[in-house]
Design a protein around this motif. Structure first.
Motif, PDB file in Angstrom:
ATOM      1  N   ASP A  81       0.837  -1.187   0.000  1.00 54.69           N
ATOM      2  CA  ASP A  81       0.000   0.000   0.000  1.00 54.69           C
ATOM      3  C   ASP A  81       0.877   1.244   0.000  1.00 54.69           C
ATOM      4  OD1 ASP A  81       0.809  -0.482   2.627  1.00 54.69           O
ATOM      5  OD2 ASP A  81      -1.200  -0.977   3.318  1.00 54.69           O
ATOM      6  N   TYR A 101      -2.507  -1.755  -3.265  1.00 58.16           N
ATOM      7  CA  TYR A 101      -3.850  -1.989  -2.747  1.00 58.16           C
ATOM      8  C   TYR A 101      -4.075  -1.040  -1.575  1.00 58.16           C
ATOM      9  CZ  TYR A 101      -7.898  -4.270  -0.691  1.00 58.16           C
ATOM     10  OH  TYR A 101      -9.140  -4.525  -0.164  1.00 58.16           O
ATOM     11  N   SER A 103      -7.087   0.227   0.151  1.00 59.34           N
ATOM     12  CA  SER A 103      -8.511   0.246   0.485  1.00 59.34           C
ATOM     13  C   SER A 103      -8.863   1.343   1.486  1.00 59.34           C
ATOM     14  CB  SER A 103      -8.937  -1.112   1.033  1.00 59.34           C
ATOM     15  OG  SER A 103      -8.228  -1.398   2.229  1.00 59.34           O
ATOM     16  N   LEU A 133      -8.375  -5.322  -7.117  1.00 55.79           N
ATOM     17  CA  LEU A 133      -7.166  -6.099  -6.867  1.00 55.79           C
ATOM     18  C   LEU A 133      -7.231  -7.429  -7.604  1.00 55.79           C
ATOM     19  CD1 LEU A 133      -4.463  -6.513  -5.409  1.00 55.79           C
ATOM     20  CD2 LEU A 133      -5.772  -7.357  -3.433  1.00 55.79           C
TER      21      LEU A 133
END
Length: 181
Positions: A81, A101, A103, A133
């Motif tokens: 991330d 990723y 989120s 993803l």
């Protein structure tokens, strides 16, 4: 012996963070049936690995005895991330794809915050949902690291030590009157 794609999932550590491998995230991570997914948590979160390893599929593995560096040596796809691991990975000759990723991007932008223009210099677009993803894992598109490395790894060219020595040699000559280094 069959060759498996190695996907390393290495999320960033956050204060007061717990780690949960939700069913949606797990499903996304194992979207490539020929891949082995290694989850590498921050050392302070490794207490979650034993519990998680008991509830995962044969495709998801934890190797606490291996360092992140060891795992990067066999990683074809890195999923992270905000971690600086992306910089290290992008320099490896076998680096194939780098997925971000994120989120929790909106929350992370607020606390602890991200650098200005952070999203502009990433070598691939941030993925915010498990569905995004999953699609990226299945697509397996190679990441072009050229601009990313030019921006972040300009001086990582094998000559850094020589530049440091030359810098201090010039400094010593100027300040201390040293004739030769």
């Amino acid at each position: 012996m069959a060759k498996h794609r190695v996907i390393l999932y290495a999320p960033t550590y956050r204060d007061s963070m717990t780690f949960e491998l939700t069913p949606e995230l797990k499903e996304a991570l194992v979207a490539d049936p020929n891949a082995v997914v290694v989850v590498k948590l921050h050392p302070l979160l490794q207490k979650y690995e034993q519990r998680l390893s008991q509830s995962t599929t044969h495709q998801v593995r934890f190797y606490p005895q291996l360092s992140t560096t060891d795992l990067l040596m066999v990683t074809e796809t890195l999923i992270t991330d905000y971690s600086s691991i992306a910089f290290d990975y992008s320099l490896l000759p076998h680096a194939h794809s780098l997925l971000f990723y994120m989120s929790d991007l909106e929350e992370y932008q607020q606390n602890p915050g991200i650098q200005p223009h952070f999203l502009k210099w990433l070598p691939s677009a941030p993925l915010k949902t498990p569905a995004e993803l999953r699609t990226a894992i299945v697509t397996d598109r190679q990441t072009d690291f050229t601009k990313f490395n030019h921006h972040w790894n300009t001086y990582n060219d094998g000559h850094a030590t020589q530049r440091v020595v030359e810098y201090y040699c010039r400094y010593l000559k100027k300040i201390a009157g040293v004739k030769e280094c």
